[in-house]
Design a protein around this motif. Structure first.
Motif, PDB file in Angstrom:
ATOM      1  N   PHE A 254       0.804  -1.234   0.000  1.00 31.93           N
ATOM      2  CA  PHE A 254       0.000   0.000   0.000  1.00 31.93           C
ATOM      3  C   PHE A 254       0.831   1.276   0.000  1.00 31.93           C
ATOM      4  CE2 PHE A 254      -2.334  -3.054   2.893  1.00 31.93           C
ATOM      5  CZ  PHE A 254      -3.103  -3.608   1.882  1.00 31.93           C
ATOM      6  N   PHE A 255       2.151   1.151  -0.190  1.00 33.93           N
ATOM      7  CA  PHE A 255       2.992   2.343  -0.143  1.00 33.93           C
ATOM      8  C   PHE A 255       2.633   3.323  -1.257  1.00 33.93           C
ATOM      9  CE2 PHE A 255       6.765   4.769  -1.399  1.00 33.93           C
ATOM     10  CZ  PHE A 255       7.091   5.369  -0.200  1.00 33.93           C
ATOM     11  N   ASP A 256       2.327   2.816  -2.437  1.00 35.05           N
ATOM     12  CA  ASP A 256       2.063   3.676  -3.584  1.00 35.05           C
ATOM     13  C   ASP A 256       0.785   4.484  -3.440  1.00 35.05           C
ATOM     14  OD1 ASP A 256       4.360   3.150  -5.044  1.00 35.05           O
ATOM     15  OD2 ASP A 256       3.517   1.356  -5.973  1.00 35.05           O
ATOM     16  N   ILE A 257      -0.099   4.104  -2.529  1.00 35.27           N
ATOM     17  CA  ILE A 257      -1.322   4.884  -2.310  1.00 35.27           C
ATOM     18  C   ILE A 257      -1.237   5.696  -1.020  1.00 35.27           C
ATOM     19  CG2 ILE A 257      -2.766   3.314  -3.650  1.00 35.27           C
ATOM     20  CD1 ILE A 257      -3.768   2.091  -1.049  1.00 35.27           C
ATOM     21  N   GLY A 258      -0.011   5.836  -0.480  1.00 39.81           N
ATOM     22  CA  GLY A 258       0.186   6.680   0.697  1.00 39.81           C
ATOM     23  C   GLY A 258      -0.203   6.050   2.006  1.00 39.81           C
ATOM     24  N   MET A 259      -0.302   4.724   2.053  1.00 44.35           N
ATOM     25  CA  MET A 259      -0.707   4.040   3.279  1.00 44.35           C
ATOM     26  C   MET A 259       0.243   2.903   3.623  1.00 44.35           C
ATOM     27  SD  MET A 259      -4.849   4.004   2.962  1.00 44.35           S
ATOM     28  CE  MET A 259      -5.737   5.543   2.760  1.00 44.35           C
ATOM     29  N   GLY A 260       1.510   3.143   3.393  1.00 43.05           N
ATOM     30  CA  GLY A 260       2.498   2.124   3.697  1.00 43.05           C
ATOM     31  C   GLY A 260       2.656   1.828   5.179  1.00 43.05           C
ATOM     32  N   TRP A 261       2.060   2.654   6.020  1.00 42.65           N
ATOM     33  CA  TRP A 261       2.190   2.495   7.478  1.00 42.65           C
ATOM     34  C   TRP A 261       1.245   1.440   8.050  1.00 42.65           C
ATOM     35  CZ3 TRP A 261      -2.238   3.401  10.289  1.00 42.65           C
ATOM     36  CH2 TRP A 261      -3.265   4.086   9.620  1.00 42.65           C
ATOM     37  N   ILE A 262       0.219   1.026   7.293  1.00 42.00           N
ATOM     38  CA  ILE A 262      -0.828   0.169   7.849  1.00 42.00           C
ATOM     39  C   ILE A 262      -0.280  -1.182   8.305  1.00 42.00           C
ATOM     40  CG2 ILE A 262      -2.934  -1.113   7.294  1.00 42.00           C
ATOM     41  CD1 ILE A 262      -3.841   1.223   5.616  1.00 42.00           C
ATOM     42  N   VAL A 263       0.425  -1.896   7.428  1.00 37.44           N
ATOM     43  CA  VAL A 263       0.946  -3.221   7.781  1.00 37.44           C
ATOM     44  C   VAL A 263       1.962  -3.126   8.925  1.00 37.44           C
ATOM     45  CG1 VAL A 263       2.264  -5.208   6.944  1.00 37.44           C
ATOM     46  CG2 VAL A 263       0.460  -4.213   5.525  1.00 37.44           C
ATOM     47  N   PRO A 264       2.936  -2.202   8.889  1.00 38.86           N
ATOM     48  CA  PRO A 264       3.844  -2.073  10.035  1.00 38.86           C
ATOM     49  C   PRO A 264       3.124  -1.784  11.349  1.00 38.86           C
ATOM     50  CG  PRO A 264       4.762  -0.938   8.149  1.00 38.86           C
ATOM     51  CD  PRO A 264       3.367  -1.345   7.761  1.00 38.86           C
ATOM     52  N   ALA A 265       2.054  -0.985  11.307  1.00 37.13           N
ATOM     53  CA  ALA A 265       1.307  -0.695  12.538  1.00 37.13           C
ATOM     54  C   ALA A 265       0.671  -1.964  13.092  1.00 37.13           C
ATOM     55  CB  ALA A 265       0.236   0.359  12.265  1.00 37.13           C
ATOM     56  N   VAL A 266       0.105  -2.786  12.221  1.00 37.62           N
ATOM     57  CA  VAL A 266      -0.491  -4.054  12.651  1.00 37.62           C
ATOM     58  C   VAL A 266       0.579  -4.968  13.233  1.00 37.62           C
ATOM     59  CG1 VAL A 266      -1.693  -6.125  11.874  1.00 37.62           C
ATOM     60  CG2 VAL A 266      -2.398  -3.886  11.018  1.00 37.62           C
ATOM     61  N   ILE A 267       1.736  -5.035  12.575  1.00 41.37           N
ATOM     62  CA  ILE A 267       2.845  -5.849  13.084  1.00 41.37           C
ATOM     63  C   ILE A 267       3.292  -5.344  14.445  1.00 41.37           C
ATOM     64  CG2 ILE A 267       5.259  -6.507  12.700  1.00 41.37           C
ATOM     65  CD1 ILE A 267       4.675  -6.431   9.688  1.00 41.37           C
ATOM     66  N   GLY A 268       3.342  -4.012  14.597  1.00 40.71           N
ATOM     67  CA  GLY A 268       3.737  -3.433  15.879  1.00 40.71           C
ATOM     68  C   GLY A 268       2.788  -3.804  16.999  1.00 40.71           C
ATOM     69  N   ILE A 269       1.476  -3.765  16.707  1.00 41.83           N
ATOM     70  CA  ILE A 269       0.489  -4.165  17.720  1.00 41.83           C
ATOM     71  C   ILE A 269       0.671  -5.632  18.094  1.00 41.83           C
ATOM     72  CG2 ILE A 269      -1.981  -4.538  18.131  1.00 41.83           C
ATOM     73  CD1 ILE A 269      -2.523  -2.081  16.397  1.00 41.83           C
ATOM     74  N   ALA A 270       0.880  -6.499  17.068  1.00 40.43           N
ATOM     75  CA  ALA A 270       1.049  -7.933  17.327  1.00 40.43           C
ATOM     76  C   ALA A 270       2.315  -8.198  18.129  1.00 40.43           C
ATOM     77  CB  ALA A 270       1.099  -8.695  16.003  1.00 40.43           C
ATOM     78  N   LEU A 271       3.413  -7.548  17.747  1.00 37.22           N
ATOM     79  CA  LEU A 271       4.677  -7.750  18.458  1.00 37.22           C
ATOM     80  C   LEU A 271       4.577  -7.236  19.892  1.00 37.22           C
ATOM     81  CD1 LEU A 271       7.659  -8.584  18.465  1.00 37.22           C
ATOM     82  CD2 LEU A 271       8.221  -6.305  17.552  1.00 37.22           C
ATOM     83  N   GLY A 272       3.949  -6.074  20.077  1.00 37.57           N
ATOM     84  CA  GLY A 272       3.780  -5.534  21.423  1.00 37.57           C
ATOM     85  C   GLY A 272       2.942  -6.445  22.296  1.00 37.57           C
ATOM     86  N   THR A 273       1.933  -7.079  21.699  1.00 39.45           N
ATOM     87  CA  THR A 273       1.092  -8.018  22.447  1.00 39.45           C
ATOM     88  C   THR A 273       1.894  -9.237  22.889  1.00 39.45           C
ATOM     89  OG1 THR A 273      -0.842  -7.300  21.174  1.00 39.45           O
ATOM     90  CG2 THR A 273      -1.007  -9.407  22.360  1.00 39.45           C
ATOM     91  N   VAL A 274       2.721  -9.768  21.975  1.00 36.99           N
ATOM     92  CA  VAL A 274       3.555 -10.933  22.292  1.00 36.99           C
ATOM     93  C   VAL A 274       4.554 -10.587  23.400  1.00 36.99           C
ATOM     94  CG1 VAL A 274       5.334 -12.490  21.410  1.00 36.99           C
ATOM     95  CG2 VAL A 274       3.318 -11.974  20.020  1.00 36.99           C
ATOM     96  N   LEU A 275       5.202  -9.431  23.281  1.00 30.26           N
ATOM     97  CA  LEU A 275       6.181  -9.029  24.300  1.00 30.26           C
ATOM     98  C   LEU A 275       5.498  -8.826  25.655  1.00 30.26           C
ATOM     99  CD1 LEU A 275       8.402  -6.498  22.294  1.00 30.26           C
ATOM    100  CD2 LEU A 275       9.030  -8.787  23.090  1.00 30.26           C
ATOM    101  N   THR A 276       4.304  -8.266  25.641  1.00 24.98           N
ATOM    102  CA  THR A 276       3.560  -8.097  26.894  1.00 24.98           C
ATOM    103  C   THR A 276       3.263  -9.445  27.546  1.00 24.98           C
ATOM    104  OG1 THR A 276       2.537  -6.050  26.070  1.00 24.98           O
ATOM    105  CG2 THR A 276       1.440  -7.173  27.889  1.00 24.98           C
ATOM    106  N   PHE A 277       2.832 -10.401  26.719  1.00 25.76           N
ATOM    107  CA  PHE A 277       2.516 -11.750  27.226  1.00 25.76           C
ATOM    108  C   PHE A 277       3.777 -12.421  27.801  1.00 25.76           C
ATOM    109  CE2 PHE A 277       2.258 -16.333  26.568  1.00 25.76           C
ATOM    110  CZ  PHE A 277       1.110 -16.645  27.291  1.00 25.76           C
ATOM    111  N   ILE A 278       4.907 -12.297  27.091  1.00 26.10           N
ATOM    112  CA  ILE A 278       6.150 -12.953  27.534  1.00 26.10           C
ATOM    113  C   ILE A 278       6.648 -12.347  28.829  1.00 26.10           C
ATOM    114  CG2 ILE A 278       8.599 -13.259  26.977  1.00 26.10           C
ATOM    115  CD1 ILE A 278       7.794 -13.478  24.040  1.00 26.10           C
ATOM    116  N   THR A 279       6.665 -11.019  28.910  1.00 24.32           N
ATOM    117  CA  THR A 279       7.183 -10.367  30.114  1.00 24.32           C
ATOM    118  C   THR A 279       6.296 -10.637  31.320  1.00 24.32           C
ATOM    119  OG1 THR A 279       6.048  -8.326  29.434  1.00 24.32           O
ATOM    120  CG2 THR A 279       8.384  -8.546  28.896  1.00 24.32           C
ATOM    121  N   ARG A 280       4.991 -10.716  31.101  1.00 25.81           N
ATOM    122  CA  ARG A 280       4.087 -11.016  32.224  1.00 25.81           C
ATOM    123  C   ARG A 280       4.282 -12.459  32.698  1.00 25.81           C
ATOM    124  NH1 ARG A 280      -1.897  -8.309  31.668  1.00 25.81           N
ATOM    125  NH2 ARG A 280      -1.246  -6.172  32.068  1.00 25.81           N
ATOM    126  N   LYS A 281       4.474 -13.361  31.719  1.00 26.72           N
ATOM    127  CA  LYS A 281       4.619 -14.759  32.105  1.00 26.72           C
ATOM    128  C   LYS A 281       5.937 -14.973  32.821  1.00 26.72           C
ATOM    129  CE  LYS A 281       3.575 -19.332  30.465  1.00 26.72           C
ATOM    130  NZ  LYS A 281       2.680 -20.018  29.536  1.00 26.72           N
TER     131      LYS A 281
END
Length: 447
Positions: free
Chosen positions: A420-447
């Motif tokens: 989606f970079f060519d339509i000015g929305m290249g940030w969407i997939v990285p943002a989703v990945i960031g949410i997923a990675l942050g969720t995993v790190l939260t789960f690991i650190t809590r455990k």
């Protein structure tokens, strides 16, 4: 016990929301969008409304449910340095860098530019902006009843004239939108192009900056629970959402039909002035010019006051409120003299950087309200979004700057990496990945 407000109180808050978000600058973008989209005006307008109407109200609600004290407090959940960065950049964007100079430039384009020879444009723009910002400076230093007077009388006059213009355009259209040419940017991705155009209103950014005002208003009226505040904001905003949707749709329609009699304009300010003159002659143009100029002046006074207050309170050991007023007014005057079209072009790259960060911050506030605060989710989402948004910013650089060899090479890396970079929305997939990675790190650190 669940709290609620009366209908009149919801109308009061709704009126305040409309006054905060809809200024004269909001008129020019849907008109120009209509002219460029032509036969594709419907999907383009839908995309425009998603970011020009939907995001600002999500931002207001997000500020309510986040229990934050303002933008700096909400962004501080990521990092204090980042909170300073986004607060400064956002207030500069809605203040002296873009939105404030635009108030003077829009007034000049609609009121005077079309009646002046091209050789006089530069000198007359400078003279107009001197007078405009001197008046804004005077009232920002000593704000009084003039702002209330303008809000009570001139804004309604402005909306009445706009309603008459819209009705005239529907009764006697200049042409059929379906028969109008479509500019290249709107031929393939009209919806997504409209979404990007909605960034220009800057209302989503303003919602993060001024959302605390709505929260305080609802709280003063008796709502204390964040859920009640969010619901109250939503109820108060329904009428405003419908009203702004009608206005934006009507203006984009008028812009599209205008191509039947008028040429494609360089910006929406010129187009709106030409359309007003077509229907009502010189009198209509003068009335529009006067009401738009005063509405823009009111907006300028409010922006100077808000930015000066924010910076003087956030950095109390730098300059006083009055010193910030002088500085912000002077910088706005200088930038306003590059002209409306150039201001719009210069603003786009910064908006391409800021909007993804604002959107994810709004999303994170909702996640926080539902799932609780998790710093890793805030941090990972923001870092990934920021890295991607830099690419979107570089890709939107104007005046051929994005074609410089070094910059072009970086852009090509982004283009080959991000969907989606060519339509000015290249940030969407990285943002989703960031949410997923942050969720995993939260789960690991809590455990």
């Amino acid at each position: 016990m669940k709290q609620t407000l009366s209908l009149s109180q919801y109308i009061l808050v709704g009126s305040m929301l409309f006054g905060m978000f809809f200024g004269a600058g909001n008129l020019i973008f849907p008109v120009h969008l209509g002219q460029e989209a032509g036969a594709n005006v419907v999907p383009a307008n839908i995309g425009f409304m998603l970011t020009a109407i939907g995001l600002p109200f999500l931002g207001i609600i997000a500020m309510g449910v986040s229990r934050s004290k303002g933008l700096f407090d909400l962004a501080g959940r990521i990092n204090t340095t980042y909170a300073h960065f986004i607060t400064i950049l956002l207030y500069l964007s809605i203040g002296p860098a873009f939105a404030l100079p635009r108030t003077a430039a829009v007034s000049f384009e609609i009121g005077f530019a079309s009646h002046l020879d091209s050789s006089l444009q530069t000198v007359c723009l400078a003279a107009f902006t001197v007078i405009f910002f001197l008046l804004a400076l005077f009232f920002a230093l000593k704000p009084g009843k003039i702002i209330i007077w303008i809000g009570k009388f001139l804004n309604p006059l402005f909306l009445i004239f706009l309603a008459v213009l819209i009705i005239a355009a529907f009764i006697n259209p200049m042409g059929a939108p379906s028969a109008m040419p479509v500019q290249s940017a709107y031929q393939q991705e009209a919806l997504t192009k409209g979404i990007i155009e909605g960034y220009n209103t800057m209302d989503a950014l303003a919602s993060l900056a001024f959302g605390i005002i709505v929260i305080h208003t609802l709280s003063d009226l008796g709502l204390k629970n964040p859920k009640d505040i969010a619901l109250g904001t939503l109820k108060a905003g329904i009428v405003v959402l419908v009203l702004m949707g009608i206005i934006y749709s009507s203006l984009s329609y008028i812009g599209a039909t205008s191509l039947g009699q008028l040429a494609l304009s360089a910006n929406g300010g010129i187009a709106l002035a030409d359309i007003s003159t077509y229907y009502f002659g010189s009198f209509g143009h003068i009335l529009l010019a006067g009401t738009v100029t005063v509405a823009c002046l009111k907006t300028a006074i409010g922006l100077i006051t808000a930015c000066s207050t924010t910076f003087s309170e956030l950095y109390p050991h730098t300059l006083s409120y009055k010193s910030y007023v002088y500085l912000i007014t002077f910088v706005s005057f200088l930038i306003s003299n590059v002209g409306l079209t150039s201001i719009i072009y210069l603003a786009i790259p910064i908006l391409m950087l800021l909007y993804p960060l604002a959107i994810t911050l709004i999303l994170l506030a909702f996640i926080d309200a539902v799932c609780g605060y998790h710093r890793y989710i805030y941090l990972c989402t923001t870092v990934f979004t920021l890295l991607a948004a830099i690419g979107d910013m570089l890709g939107a650089l104007p005046f051929g700057l994005n074609e410089i060899a070094a910059i072009s090479s970086i852009i090509e890396i982004y283009r080959n990496t991000l969907p989606f970079f060519d339509i000015g929305m290249g940030w969407i997939v990285p943002a989703v990945i960031g949410i997923a990675l942050g969720t995993v790190l939260t789960f690991i650190t809590r455990k």
